[in-house]
Design a protein around this motif. Structure first.
Motif, PDB file in Angstrom:
ATOM      1  N   ILE A 133       0.835  -1.194   0.000  1.00 24.20           N
ATOM      2  CA  ILE A 133       0.000   0.000   0.000  1.00 24.20           C
ATOM      3  C   ILE A 133       0.875   1.252   0.000  1.00 24.20           C
ATOM      4  O   ILE A 133       2.062   1.205   0.300  1.00 24.20           O
ATOM      5  CB  ILE A 133      -0.952   0.028   1.221  1.00 24.20           C
ATOM      6  CG1 ILE A 133      -0.158   0.086   2.529  1.00 24.20           C
ATOM      7  CG2 ILE A 133      -1.883  -1.175   1.193  1.00 24.20           C
ATOM      8  CD1 ILE A 133      -1.031   0.334   3.758  1.00 24.20           C
ATOM      9  N   ASN A 134       0.262   2.360  -0.341  1.00 20.31           N
ATOM     10  CA  ASN A 134       0.963   3.636  -0.357  1.00 20.31           C
ATOM     11  C   ASN A 134       1.232   4.114   1.070  1.00 20.31           C
ATOM     12  O   ASN A 134       0.651   3.611   2.041  1.00 20.31           O
ATOM     13  CB  ASN A 134       0.124   4.671  -1.113  1.00 20.31           C
ATOM     14  CG  ASN A 134       0.033   4.375  -2.597  1.00 20.31           C
ATOM     15  OD1 ASN A 134       0.895   4.769  -3.370  1.00 20.31           O
ATOM     16  ND2 ASN A 134      -1.009   3.658  -3.011  1.00 20.31           N
ATOM     17  N   SER A 135       2.117   5.078   1.179  1.00 22.34           N
ATOM     18  CA  SER A 135       2.453   5.636   2.484  1.00 22.34           C
ATOM     19  C   SER A 135       1.210   6.184   3.179  1.00 22.34           C
ATOM     20  O   SER A 135       0.356   6.831   2.552  1.00 22.34           O
ATOM     21  CB  SER A 135       3.475   6.759   2.311  1.00 22.34           C
ATOM     22  OG  SER A 135       3.594   7.510   3.501  1.00 22.34           O
ATOM     23  N   LEU A 136       1.120   5.934   4.473  1.00 26.24           N
ATOM     24  CA  LEU A 136      -0.019   6.464   5.225  1.00 26.24           C
ATOM     25  C   LEU A 136       0.104   7.955   5.475  1.00 26.24           C
ATOM     26  O   LEU A 136      -0.792   8.556   6.082  1.00 26.24           O
ATOM     27  CB  LEU A 136      -0.185   5.709   6.536  1.00 26.24           C
ATOM     28  CG  LEU A 136      -0.642   4.256   6.382  1.00 26.24           C
ATOM     29  CD1 LEU A 136      -0.929   3.640   7.732  1.00 26.24           C
ATOM     30  CD2 LEU A 136      -1.869   4.143   5.492  1.00 26.24           C
ATOM     31  N   LEU A 166       0.622  -7.461   4.886  1.00 26.18           N
ATOM     32  CA  LEU A 166       0.438  -6.137   4.307  1.00 26.18           C
ATOM     33  C   LEU A 166       1.781  -5.418   4.320  1.00 26.18           C
ATOM     34  O   LEU A 166       2.408  -5.267   5.373  1.00 26.18           O
ATOM     35  CB  LEU A 166      -0.587  -5.337   5.109  1.00 26.18           C
ATOM     36  CG  LEU A 166      -1.101  -4.037   4.464  1.00 26.18           C
ATOM     37  CD1 LEU A 166      -1.840  -4.338   3.158  1.00 26.18           C
ATOM     38  CD2 LEU A 166      -2.016  -3.297   5.418  1.00 26.18           C
ATOM     39  N   MET A 167       2.226  -5.010   3.140  1.00 23.05           N
ATOM     40  CA  MET A 167       3.487  -4.300   3.003  1.00 23.05           C
ATOM     41  C   MET A 167       3.198  -2.805   3.044  1.00 23.05           C
ATOM     42  O   MET A 167       2.450  -2.289   2.212  1.00 23.05           O
ATOM     43  CB  MET A 167       4.149  -4.698   1.680  1.00 23.05           C
ATOM     44  CG  MET A 167       5.560  -4.205   1.517  1.00 23.05           C
ATOM     45  SD  MET A 167       6.266  -4.735  -0.082  1.00 23.05           S
ATOM     46  CE  MET A 167       6.391  -6.503   0.180  1.00 23.05           C
ATOM     47  N   VAL A 168       3.784  -2.113   4.017  1.00 17.24           N
ATOM     48  CA  VAL A 168       3.468  -0.707   4.264  1.00 17.24           C
ATOM     49  C   VAL A 168       4.629   0.163   3.797  1.00 17.24           C
ATOM     50  O   VAL A 168       5.739   0.081   4.332  1.00 17.24           O
ATOM     51  CB  VAL A 168       3.192  -0.459   5.762  1.00 17.24           C
ATOM     52  CG1 VAL A 168       2.701   0.971   5.977  1.00 17.24           C
ATOM     53  CG2 VAL A 168       2.184  -1.466   6.298  1.00 17.24           C
ATOM     54  N   SER A 169       4.379   1.013   2.817  1.00 12.13           N
ATOM     55  CA  SER A 169       5.430   1.839   2.235  1.00 12.13           C
ATOM     56  C   SER A 169       5.823   3.000   3.139  1.00 12.13           C
ATOM     57  O   SER A 169       4.994   3.563   3.860  1.00 12.13           O
ATOM     58  CB  SER A 169       4.974   2.397   0.881  1.00 12.13           C
ATOM     59  OG  SER A 169       4.685   1.353  -0.016  1.00 12.13           O
ATOM     60  N   LYS A 170       7.098   3.337   3.084  1.00 15.90           N
ATOM     61  CA  LYS A 170       7.649   4.552   3.702  1.00 15.90           C
ATOM     62  C   LYS A 170       7.235   4.723   5.176  1.00 15.90           C
ATOM     63  O   LYS A 170       6.835   5.805   5.597  1.00 15.90           O
ATOM     64  CB  LYS A 170       7.266   5.772   2.891  1.00 15.90           C
ATOM     65  CG  LYS A 170       7.845   5.750   1.474  1.00 15.90           C
ATOM     66  CD  LYS A 170       7.410   6.960   0.667  1.00 15.90           C
ATOM     67  CE  LYS A 170       8.045   6.921  -0.722  1.00 15.90           C
ATOM     68  NZ  LYS A 170       7.604   5.764  -1.537  1.00 15.90           N
TER      69      LYS A 170
END
Length: 279
Positions: free
Chosen positions: A68-71, A93-97
């Protein structure tokens, strides 16, 4: 480890529907549908709609995940709401940045409030803020993945093997502290399998247990590289034959081996005889 062996993660863009059913035709330990870097900003909404329409095409019997994109972005929030609104349960779930680690707590709370299973969280370490907060991030993650391209961008440096050596060492260090996998940045020379193998070998020596694959063609090399080698297995067996006790000192060839070496040898033999052979 959170997924079998934790060696290879194959990532594919959410808009590449023709690749949805390819996850089981290779031996990647984790298959990831990407909503982040491979999707242009103008296509984020389309990517979610395309996945929702075609998710039945994923026939993979092993684990699969989303990146997913950065929160810290509106698209990251939309990604989470997309999963919860459509009750899409994922194991990983792969969490960006990830930057502070507070993002991880928020994700867990959102899934719990939606009455859904909380996914295992793979935190992408891609900037200096993440390195500074790495202890807290690792403590609240199920795996760490180093993002070399974005990390180089954060410093304005051209990507090479020396650009982020210290950061990679830190990622491996804190992953080891909390007994979670450390996954290395991909090798972007997609068709150069010799370079890929060298990168994997160097990565393994730093303490990484696996690597991100940007092509199906890279998976076999990655899986092989992060296994114990025949020389390592032979060394381990020789050590145990010379001295099966964990507390004695013996000679293995010209080298003296003590308790740490004997324990390591036993770990290697147990891993290989157990069928995983994962480093």
């Amino acid at each position: 480890m959170i997924f079998p062996n934790s060696r290879s993660i194959l990532i594919t863009p959410a808009l590449k529907v023709d690749l949805y059913n390819k996850g089981d035709s290779c031996e990647a330990d984790l298959f990831v549908i990407d909503f982040e870097d491979s999707i242009h900003l103008s296509q984020k909404i389309e990517a979610r709609q395309v996945f929702l329409k075609n998710m039945h095409l994923i026939t993979r019997t092993k684990g699969y995940s989303f990146r997913i994109n950065s929160l810290n972005s509106v698209d990251g929030i939309r990604d989470i709401l997309f999963l919860t609104d459509n009750v899409i349960n994922v194991h990983y779930l792969m969490v960006s940045k990830v930057t502070t680690g507070l993002e991880l707590s928020m994700i867990k709370e959102v899934f719990i409030s939606a009455g859904m299973r909380t996914p295992k969280l793979i935190s992408l370490i891609e900037n200096s803020g993440a390195i500074i907060n790495l202890d807290y991030i690792a403590k609240n993650s199920d795996a760490l993945l180093f993002g070399g391209a974005d990390y180089s961008l954060d410093f304005g440096l051209v990507l090479n093997e020396n650009t982020h050596l210290h950061a990679r060492q830190m990622v491996a260090l804190y992953a080891n502290k909390y007994n979670i996998p450390a996954i290395d940045s991909p090798t972007f020379a997609v068709h150069d399998l010799d370079k890929l193998l060298l990168d994997c070998q160097q990565s393994k020596m730093l303490g990484f247990s696996g690597k991100l694959a940007v092509s199906k063609a890279q998976v076999a090399t990655i899986n092989q590289a992060y296994q114990y080698t025949s020389d390592e297995i032979t060394w381990a067996k020789n050590v145990l034959e010379l001295n099966p006790s964990d507390s004695a000192i013996a000679m293995a060839g010209a080298n003296m081996v003590g308790t740490p070496f004997i324990i390591l040898a036993r770990m290697i033999v147990e891993a290989t005889e157990g069928g995983s052979n994962a480093k």
